[in-house]
Scaffold this motif. Sequence first.
Motif, PDB file in Angstrom:
ATOM      1  N   ILE A 149       0.865  -1.178   0.000  1.00  0.00           N
ATOM      2  CA  ILE A 149       0.000   0.000   0.000  1.00  0.00           C
ATOM      3  C   ILE A 149       0.894   1.219   0.000  1.00  0.00           C
ATOM      4  O   ILE A 149       2.076   1.138   0.321  1.00  0.00           O
ATOM      5  N   SER A 150       0.299   2.322  -0.354  1.00  0.00           N
ATOM      6  CA  SER A 150       1.052   3.557  -0.264  1.00  0.00           C
ATOM      7  C   SER A 150       0.559   4.304   0.967  1.00  0.00           C
ATOM      8  O   SER A 150      -0.642   4.407   1.210  1.00  0.00           O
ATOM      9  N   LEU A 151       1.501   4.794   1.756  1.00  0.00           N
ATOM     10  CA  LEU A 151       1.113   5.477   2.989  1.00  0.00           C
ATOM     11  C   LEU A 151       0.394   6.791   2.700  1.00  0.00           C
ATOM     12  O   LEU A 151      -0.198   7.386   3.585  1.00  0.00           O
ATOM     13  N   SER A 152       0.414   7.227   1.432  1.00  0.00           N
ATOM     14  CA  SER A 152      -0.295   8.469   1.134  1.00  0.00           C
ATOM     15  C   SER A 152      -1.753   8.208   0.744  1.00  0.00           C
ATOM     16  O   SER A 152      -2.525   9.131   0.526  1.00  0.00           O
ATOM     17  N   THR A 154      -5.722   7.152   1.300  1.00  0.00           N
ATOM     18  CA  THR A 154      -6.676   7.326   2.401  1.00  0.00           C
ATOM     19  C   THR A 154      -7.326   5.973   2.682  1.00  0.00           C
ATOM     20  O   THR A 154      -7.309   5.078   1.830  1.00  0.00           O
ATOM     21  N   VAL A 155      -7.918   5.861   3.865  1.00  0.00           N
ATOM     22  CA  VAL A 155      -8.603   4.619   4.239  1.00  0.00           C
ATOM     23  C   VAL A 155      -9.721   4.325   3.240  1.00  0.00           C
ATOM     24  O   VAL A 155      -9.869   3.202   2.742  1.00  0.00           O
ATOM     25  N   SER A 156     -10.480   5.349   2.927  1.00  0.00           N
ATOM     26  CA  SER A 156     -11.597   5.196   1.992  1.00  0.00           C
ATOM     27  C   SER A 156     -11.121   4.671   0.630  1.00  0.00           C
ATOM     28  O   SER A 156     -11.741   3.802   0.014  1.00  0.00           O
ATOM     29  N   GLU A 157      -9.999   5.194   0.179  1.00  0.00           N
ATOM     30  CA  GLU A 157      -9.419   4.817  -1.112  1.00  0.00           C
ATOM     31  C   GLU A 157      -8.969   3.342  -1.091  1.00  0.00           C
ATOM     32  O   GLU A 157      -9.184   2.595  -2.046  1.00  0.00           O
ATOM     33  N   ILE A 158      -8.367   2.931   0.017  1.00  0.00           N
ATOM     34  CA  ILE A 158      -7.930   1.533   0.129  1.00  0.00           C
ATOM     35  C   ILE A 158      -9.137   0.598   0.107  1.00  0.00           C
ATOM     36  O   ILE A 158      -9.138  -0.428  -0.589  1.00  0.00           O
ATOM     37  N   ILE A 159     -10.190   0.969   0.802  1.00  0.00           N
ATOM     38  CA  ILE A 159     -11.393   0.133   0.814  1.00  0.00           C
ATOM     39  C   ILE A 159     -11.980   0.043  -0.601  1.00  0.00           C
ATOM     40  O   ILE A 159     -12.352  -1.027  -1.070  1.00  0.00           O
ATOM     41  N   LEU A 251      17.214   3.908  11.893  1.00  0.00           N
ATOM     42  CA  LEU A 251      16.260   4.141  10.815  1.00  0.00           C
ATOM     43  C   LEU A 251      15.239   5.183  11.271  1.00  0.00           C
ATOM     44  O   LEU A 251      14.869   5.212  12.439  1.00  0.00           O
ATOM     45  N   PRO A 252      14.769   6.007  10.352  1.00  0.00           N
ATOM     46  CA  PRO A 252      13.682   6.918  10.740  1.00  0.00           C
ATOM     47  C   PRO A 252      12.450   6.105  11.125  1.00  0.00           C
ATOM     48  O   PRO A 252      12.282   4.972  10.633  1.00  0.00           O
ATOM     49  N   TYR A 253      11.603   6.633  11.999  1.00  0.00           N
ATOM     50  CA  TYR A 253      10.411   5.899  12.427  1.00  0.00           C
ATOM     51  C   TYR A 253       9.570   5.517  11.206  1.00  0.00           C
ATOM     52  O   TYR A 253       9.358   6.319  10.308  1.00  0.00           O
ATOM     53  N   TRP A 254       9.087   4.279  11.190  1.00  0.00           N
ATOM     54  CA  TRP A 254       8.499   3.727   9.955  1.00  0.00           C
ATOM     55  C   TRP A 254       7.139   4.328   9.597  1.00  0.00           C
ATOM     56  O   TRP A 254       6.722   4.292   8.444  1.00  0.00           O
ATOM     57  N   LEU A 255       6.458   4.904  10.593  1.00  0.00           N
ATOM     58  CA  LEU A 255       5.095   5.388  10.340  1.00  0.00           C
ATOM     59  C   LEU A 255       4.956   6.799  10.889  1.00  0.00           C
ATOM     60  O   LEU A 255       4.221   7.035  11.843  1.00  0.00           O
ATOM     61  N   GLY A 262      -3.912  11.484  11.277  1.00  0.00           N
ATOM     62  CA  GLY A 262      -4.060  10.038  11.105  1.00  0.00           C
ATOM     63  C   GLY A 262      -3.108   9.479  10.059  1.00  0.00           C
ATOM     64  O   GLY A 262      -2.510  10.210   9.282  1.00  0.00           O
ATOM     65  N   ASN A 263      -2.966   8.190  10.094  1.00  0.00           N
ATOM     66  CA  ASN A 263      -2.157   7.515   9.097  1.00  0.00           C
ATOM     67  C   ASN A 263      -2.916   6.260   8.689  1.00  0.00           C
ATOM     68  O   ASN A 263      -3.509   5.585   9.525  1.00  0.00           O
TER      69      ASN A 263
END
Length: 295
Positions: A149-152, A154-159, A251-255, A262-263
């Motif tokens: 998934i891409s962290l950019s 949205t939840v709605s988009e993933i659904i 490492l930079p924080y992953w999230l 929100g993420n």
Amino acid sequence: MLLPTLILDCVPLVYCDAASANKINIDAAIKSILEDFNTPGGFGVAVVRKSTQESDWIVETKGYGVAKLDGTNATKDTLFAIGSNSKLFKALATGLLISNESFLTRISWKTKIASLVPEWGLMDPVASAESTIQDMMSHRTGLPRHGLISLSDTVSEIIRRLRYLKPSASFREIWQYNNHMYTLLSYFPPLLVGVSFEKHGNDFIIEPLDMHSTTYFSERAEKSGKLADGMMRDGVNQSEDLFGVGRVRALPYWLPAKENTGNVFFGAGGLISNADDMAIWLQALLNEGRHPINN
Ligand SMILES: *[C@@H]1O[C@H](CO)[C@@H](O)[C@H](O)[C@H]1NC(C)=O
Ligand SMILES: *[C@@H]1O[C@H](CO)[C@@H](O)[C@H](O)[C@H]1NC(C)=O
Ligand SMILES: *[C@@H]1O[C@H](CO)[C@@H](O)[C@H](O)[C@H]1NC(C)=O
């Protein structure tokens, strides 16, 4: 009697019974794990036990190994990403929505997703029509991991895009781990009570349990100065030494997430916590969801 032990790192919940735990020296066992893996990092451990006296708890929390590249040792309040243990918070938050009597139309573990989420749809028409909250939580929709998934997003988009992912089993045929279903669960608080799921989880679980160091927001964890570095081993020839240390890098924080932002991956794995707060969490789970001290 159960002696639940929570190890904060990539290792999920470990339960062992008190009889066998008494025979081993937990301190030595944990140190030997650090040595076996030759790890540059560390972890936090919480052990809780309900004593025979009602409402009395025995609680031990401790940090092991190194928290940061600068050599700071891990302690009981070092913050770590708890990864997929976040899913249990999501399950509990969903349970709170299910038991919420103020909804005009009540929902249940057997409520069909199709009746609840407008964006919902799966390629398999049976799974699409029949999947319930319980099916999503128990990883049995027939959808395999499909991890990218891409962290950019949205939840709605993933659904909305789940319908394009191929199933690899029939509905309820087998158990297959799937993070997206927990992303979908994180959609319920905004959908049903109009608040972000981070706020919902914070207001109804994290705050009432006095888990004051626990947060979804890496910005807050970083500001506290207690967030452990993620560590990688660079330049190790793994065919020579699988556990070689090489050059250790942080490492930079992953999230990464600013306060109150929100993420998309939070529902499946976004919480940050420490051994002290996890001890409260374990007690609450053993105490049927109640605070170990104030109930
Ligand atoms: C960190 O832990 C190591 C191993 O237990 C110990 O030898 C060292 O003194 C500790 N460092 C500090 C600054 O407490
Ligand atoms: C229960 O529903 C009400 C009304 O929608 C809402 O204000 C409240 O936050 C909900 N409680 C929980 C625990 O979700
Ligand atoms: C890694 O170690 C193996 C075994 O000693 C050796 O054959 C290989 O060339 C090494 N690889 C690199 C990139 O150094």
